[in-house]
Design a protein around this motif. Structure first.
Motif, PDB file in Angstrom:
ATOM      1  N   LEU A  81       0.786  -1.224   0.000  1.00  0.00           N
ATOM      2  CA  LEU A  81       0.000   0.000   0.000  1.00  0.00           C
ATOM      3  C   LEU A  81       0.823   1.280   0.000  1.00  0.00           C
ATOM      4  N   ILE A  82       2.022   1.241   0.551  1.00  0.00           N
ATOM      5  CA  ILE A  82       2.809   2.471   0.676  1.00  0.00           C
ATOM      6  C   ILE A  82       3.983   2.493  -0.301  1.00  0.00           C
ATOM      7  N   VAL A  83       4.856   1.489  -0.214  1.00  0.00           N
ATOM      8  CA  VAL A  83       6.044   1.484  -1.072  1.00  0.00           C
ATOM      9  C   VAL A  83       5.656   1.460  -2.545  1.00  0.00           C
ATOM     10  N   SER A  84       4.675   0.641  -2.898  1.00  0.00           N
ATOM     11  CA  SER A  84       4.255   0.573  -4.300  1.00  0.00           C
ATOM     12  C   SER A  84       3.773   1.924  -4.801  1.00  0.00           C
ATOM     13  N   ASN A  85       3.124   2.685  -3.921  1.00  0.00           N
ATOM     14  CA  ASN A  85       2.631   4.015  -4.291  1.00  0.00           C
ATOM     15  C   ASN A  85       3.764   5.023  -4.416  1.00  0.00           C
ATOM     16  N   MET A  86       4.819   4.853  -3.627  1.00  0.00           N
ATOM     17  CA  MET A  86       5.936   5.793  -3.668  1.00  0.00           C
ATOM     18  C   MET A  86       6.845   5.540  -4.865  1.00  0.00           C
ATOM     19  N   VAL A  87       7.084   4.271  -5.183  1.00  0.00           N
ATOM     20  CA  VAL A  87       7.974   3.956  -6.306  1.00  0.00           C
ATOM     21  C   VAL A  87       7.204   3.697  -7.597  1.00  0.00           C
ATOM     22  N   ASN A  88       5.864   3.789  -7.510  1.00  0.00           N
ATOM     23  CA  ASN A  88       4.997   3.629  -8.682  1.00  0.00           C
ATOM     24  C   ASN A  88       5.210   2.303  -9.409  1.00  0.00           C
ATOM     25  N   GLU A  89       5.286   1.242  -8.621  1.00  0.00           N
ATOM     26  CA  GLU A  89       5.539  -0.062  -9.215  1.00  0.00           C
ATOM     27  C   GLU A  89       5.253  -1.172  -8.216  1.00  0.00           C
ATOM     28  N   ILE A  90       4.705  -2.261  -8.692  1.00  0.00           N
ATOM     29  CA  ILE A  90       4.628  -3.495  -7.902  1.00  0.00           C
ATOM     30  C   ILE A  90       5.616  -4.462  -8.530  1.00  0.00           C
ATOM     31  N   ASP A  91       6.777  -4.539  -7.931  1.00  0.00           N
ATOM     32  CA  ASP A  91       7.880  -5.323  -8.492  1.00  0.00           C
ATOM     33  C   ASP A  91       7.825  -6.735  -7.926  1.00  0.00           C
ATOM     34  N   GLU A  92       7.415  -7.683  -8.744  1.00  0.00           N
ATOM     35  CA  GLU A  92       7.281  -9.062  -8.296  1.00  0.00           C
ATOM     36  C   GLU A  92       8.466  -9.920  -8.701  1.00  0.00           C
ATOM     37  N   HIS A  93       9.539  -9.288  -9.186  1.00  0.00           N
ATOM     38  CA  HIS A  93      10.754 -10.046  -9.460  1.00  0.00           C
ATOM     39  C   HIS A  93      11.271 -10.666  -8.163  1.00  0.00           C
ATOM     40  N   LYS A  94      11.899 -11.817  -8.270  1.00  0.00           N
ATOM     41  CA  LYS A  94      12.506 -12.470  -7.119  1.00  0.00           C
ATOM     42  C   LYS A  94      13.986 -12.104  -7.050  1.00  0.00           C
ATOM     43  N   LEU A  95      14.482 -11.983  -5.843  1.00  0.00           N
ATOM     44  CA  LEU A  95      15.871 -11.578  -5.647  1.00  0.00           C
ATOM     45  C   LEU A  95      16.841 -12.538  -6.327  1.00  0.00           C
ATOM     46  N   THR A  96      16.555 -13.817  -6.255  1.00  0.00           N
ATOM     47  CA  THR A  96      17.490 -14.788  -6.820  1.00  0.00           C
ATOM     48  C   THR A  96      17.529 -14.744  -8.346  1.00  0.00           C
ATOM     49  N   GLU A  97      16.580 -14.049  -8.963  1.00  0.00           N
ATOM     50  CA  GLU A  97      16.626 -13.880 -10.412  1.00  0.00           C
ATOM     51  C   GLU A  97      17.832 -13.041 -10.837  1.00  0.00           C
TER      52      GLU A  97
END
Length: 439
Positions: free
Chosen positions: A152-168
């Motif tokens: 709800l907050i970070v996605s609104n601040m960075v304008n993105e829902i980043d579903e990439h996985k770290l190990t990628e």
């Protein structure tokens, strides 16, 4: 500190202070790039120095400030001198955006433009936020305030829902500095355990930096007992560190349940609950309380120390030079002073921090040096008397407050420039200190 235990309990949990094999291989490749960069800058060396750039927290201010600093390092021909890139809080937002792009440092202008475009003109709808929140709730064993904050907050601040996985990111950043994202163990912080709170997350391994207890990052969040993975959980995504199908009745019910659970978490203020991969293990280098609980709570490092120093102060990393980019709000020296005090308690080599006279405006470049086994620390406050011209500093600080949710394109451009000036104006000083640690 407690005695070290340097052995493997299982193939899934690694107890020890050595670097992971993947990190060692990355550093070996990176040294070739660093050597070429040093030679291009007229610096000869018999042994390649280990240089770490640290980005502090500070919300969007830190995200944009770190981006501007890295872009200017690239412009000045110094980015390829860097071995490690570490961040907390807002700086990790920048790192997550960069490391989505393989070998981002080779095409930084394009990557920067994409990030600026997203921050200035992008958006995430309430529907998308709700769907993400519901997904976190339905998929995870432990739903916490971090899930709410991310969706709800970070996605609104960075304008993105980043579903990439770290190990990628594994194997896709061979031409870039090695990334370390930093959080803290909340219980260790409240129990005032000096060495145990610091927790690092990399594409390869995650774990307690100073205690020396690590797990493959793909297993972070899975259920463990006595070093064995007994229940796999979905790997955490990059939005958590920072479904467009139409909603049927069941999905609407899930959304409402997630919202109600979110309110519950807000009331109880429960952050970052995860399964504890050290549960029921005997780890002599960590406090016994760490392995006695089935879950641990990980939270923003800024709540203890707003800069990721302890991710690069392990003896095995052998760091020669730290470039501290401080985007904190308030006292521009708080992070480096706190680190010096904590290192003294933990008997970790660190230079003495001699502060400038009180009531003087911060400058744009400070150097702290200690004994031969301590790293040199360059400390650069974001807003200072050089790039903000004295009386205008308070205006800049007020304009870019930590909890501001969005920046206009003009604000982003101006902040990129201010951060870049701190590198541009000090190129020769940076080269001098790099040269000093190569001797």
């Amino acid at each position: 500190m407690k005695p070290l235990l340097c052995s493997l309990f299982s193939s899934e949990v690694r107890i020890g202070h050595s670097l992971s094999e993947a990190e060692r291989q990355h550093l070996a490749r990176r040294r070739e790039t660093i050597l070429q960069c040093l030679e291009q800058n007229g610096i000869s060396c018999s042994e390649v120095p280990n240089i770490a750039v640290l980005g502090s927290g500070g919300g969007l201010r830190a995200m944009v400030g770190l981006l501007g600093s890295l872009c200017q390092l690239k412009e000045e021909g110094l980015l390829d001198c860097i071995m490690y890139l570490c961040g907390v809080s807002g700086s990790t937002w920048c790192m997550a955006s960069l490391y989505k792009e393989p070998d981002w440092s080779t095409k930084l202008d394009l990557v920067k433009n994409d990030i600026v475009q997203r921050l200035a003109d992008g958006s995430v709808s309430l529907k998308e936020m709700g769907q993400k929140l519901a997904k976190y709730y339905s998929e995870k064993d432990h739903f916490s305030l971090t899930d709410v904050w991310s969706a709800l907050i970070v996605s609104n601040m960075v304008n993105e829902i980043d579903e990439h996985k770290l190990t990628e990111q594994r194997g896709k950043y061979t031409k870039d500095p090695y990334p370390i994202y930093t959080v803290i163990d909340k219980q260790c912080k409240y129990d005032r355990l000096n060495a145990d709170p610091w927790f690092e997350i990399t594409p390869d391994e995650s774990g307690y930096s100073l205690s020396g207890a690590f797990v493959d990052s793909s297993f972070l969040g899975s259920e463990f007992e006595n070093g064995k993975n007994i229940k796999k959980q979905p790997e955490i995504d990059m939005l958590y560190l920072q479904g467009n199908s139409h909603q049927d009745e069941n999905k609407m019910i899930k959304h409402w349940i997630a919202i109600l659970r979110s309110i519950e978490k807000l009331v109880r203020w429960t952050w970052g609950t995860n399964n504890n991969y050290l549960y029921k293990m005997k780890v002599e280098s960590a406090d016994s309380s760490v392995s006695q609980s089935k879950t641990r709570e990980y939270e923003d490092s800024g709540l203890l120390l707003n800069s990721p120093y302890f991710s690069v102060l392990r003896k095995e990393q052998d760091i020669d030079l730290i470039i501290s980019l401080d985007f904190s709000e308030g006292d521009p020296f708080k992070t480096v002073v706190q680190t010096a005090e904590k290192c003294k308690d933990l008997q970790i080599p660190f230079p003495e921090v001699v502060l400038p006279a009180k009531n003087t405006e911060p400058q744009d470049f400070y150097v702290f040096k200690g004994s031969s086994d301590a790293p040199t620390v360059i400390h650069i406050p974001l807003f200072n008397a050089v790039n903000c011209k004295g009386k205008y500093m308070s205006k800049w600080v007020k304009t870019y407050s930590t909890f501001q949710m969005n920046y206009s394109r003009e604000m982003i451009t101006n902040l990129l420039e201010k951060a870049g000036l701190n590198i541009k104006n000090n190129k020769e000083k940076l080269l001098k200190e790099i040269g000093n640690v190569t001797g």
